[in-house]
Design a protein around this motif. Structure first.
Motif, short mmCIF file in Angstrom:
data_model
loop_
_atom_site.label_atom_id
_atom_site.label_comp_id
_atom_site.label_asym_id
_atom_site.label_seq_id
_atom_site.Cartn_x
_atom_site.Cartn_y
_atom_site.Cartn_z
N SER A 15 -24.43 -22.42 8.84
CA SER A 15 -24.62 -22.12 7.42
C SER A 15 -25.78 -21.15 7.21
N HIS A 16 -26.88 -21.39 7.90
CA HIS A 16 -28.05 -20.52 7.79
C HIS A 16 -27.71 -19.09 8.24
N ASP A 19 -25.30 -17.31 5.77
CA ASP A 19 -26.05 -16.87 4.59
C ASP A 19 -26.92 -15.66 4.91
N VAL A 24 -24.72 -14.90 1.20
CA VAL A 24 -24.15 -15.96 0.38
C VAL A 24 -23.88 -17.17 1.28
N ALA A 25 -24.11 -18.36 0.75
CA ALA A 25 -23.85 -19.57 1.52
C ALA A 25 -22.34 -19.74 1.71
N SER A 28 -20.58 -21.29 -1.32
CA SER A 28 -20.48 -20.37 -2.45
C SER A 28 -19.40 -19.32 -2.20
N TYR A 29 -19.33 -18.86 -0.96
CA TYR A 29 -18.29 -17.91 -0.58
C TYR A 29 -16.92 -18.52 -0.82
N CYS A 37 -17.33 -10.21 1.66
CA CYS A 37 -17.48 -10.67 3.03
C CYS A 37 -16.24 -10.39 3.86
#
Length: 52
Positions: A15-16, A19, A24-25, A28-29, A37
């Motif tokens: 996740s990190h 992002d 974007v996380a 959220s994506y 993306c």
């Protein structure tokens, strides 16, 4: 698990990095339905792994 299939030891690290790379996380994506993306090389494979 998608994170492991992509070579990450755990979901938090994946996740990190997602992002940091895409601005974007992952959640959220997913909620936004994708977007810019998808233009990134290799993201289509990741999308299939994450959302089937």
């Amino acid at each position: 698990m998608v994170a492991r299939e992509c070579g990450y030891a755990d979901v938090a690290h994946f996740s990190h990095r997602f992002d940091a790379t895409h601005g974007v996380a992952p959640g959220s994506y997913r909620l936004s339905g994708g977007g810019r993306c998808l233009a990134h090389p290799g993201i289509r494979r990741l999308e299939r792994l994450v959302w089937g």
